[in-house]
Scaffold this motif. Structure first.
Motif, PDB file in Angstrom:
ATOM      1  N   CYS A  97      10.110   6.754  -9.715  1.00  0.00           N
ATOM      2  CA  CYS A  97      10.944   6.035  -8.866  1.00  0.00           C
ATOM      3  C   CYS A  97      11.864   5.650  -9.410  1.00  0.00           C
ATOM      4  N   ASP A 128       4.593   1.026  -7.102  1.00  0.00           N
ATOM      5  CA  ASP A 128       2.882   1.575  -7.094  1.00  0.00           C
ATOM      6  C   ASP A 128       2.256   0.659  -7.709  1.00  0.00           C
ATOM      7  N   LYS A 158       5.059   7.453  -8.822  1.00  0.00           N
ATOM      8  CA  LYS A 158       5.444   8.535  -8.060  1.00  0.00           C
ATOM      9  C   LYS A 158       7.801   9.295  -8.210  1.00  0.00           C
TER      10      LYS A 158
END
Length: 73
Positions: free
Chosen positions: A19, A59, A17
């Motif tokens: 981050c 993740d 994602k």
């Protein structure tokens, strides 16, 4: 203790994602975020196989694979 040898950095771009945790934690600055804000391993020759990126990825998008016969004790 023998030096760990990197075989491959697997980054699941569908799961990442962006981050930036892996980028921030990498002691050798192997990882960066690309234009899509996804993690990429750009300097594989500098990787020391510490696996901080793999361990801390929320993740589970990163896997550090070492040469056969090597373990991360």
């Amino acid at each position: 203790m023998a030096k760990k040898t990197l075989k491959e950095h697997r980054i699941n771009r569908d799961w990442c994602k962006g981050c930036g945790i892996c980028v921030a934690l990498c002691p050798k600055h192997v990882l960066e975020l690309d234009q899509s804000d996804k993690a990429v391993a750009l300097r594989l020759e500098d990787c020391i196989c510490c696996k901080l990126c793999e361990i801390r990825c929320p993740d589970l998008a990163i896997e550090v694979i070492m040469e056969e016969g090597e373990r991360d004790d």
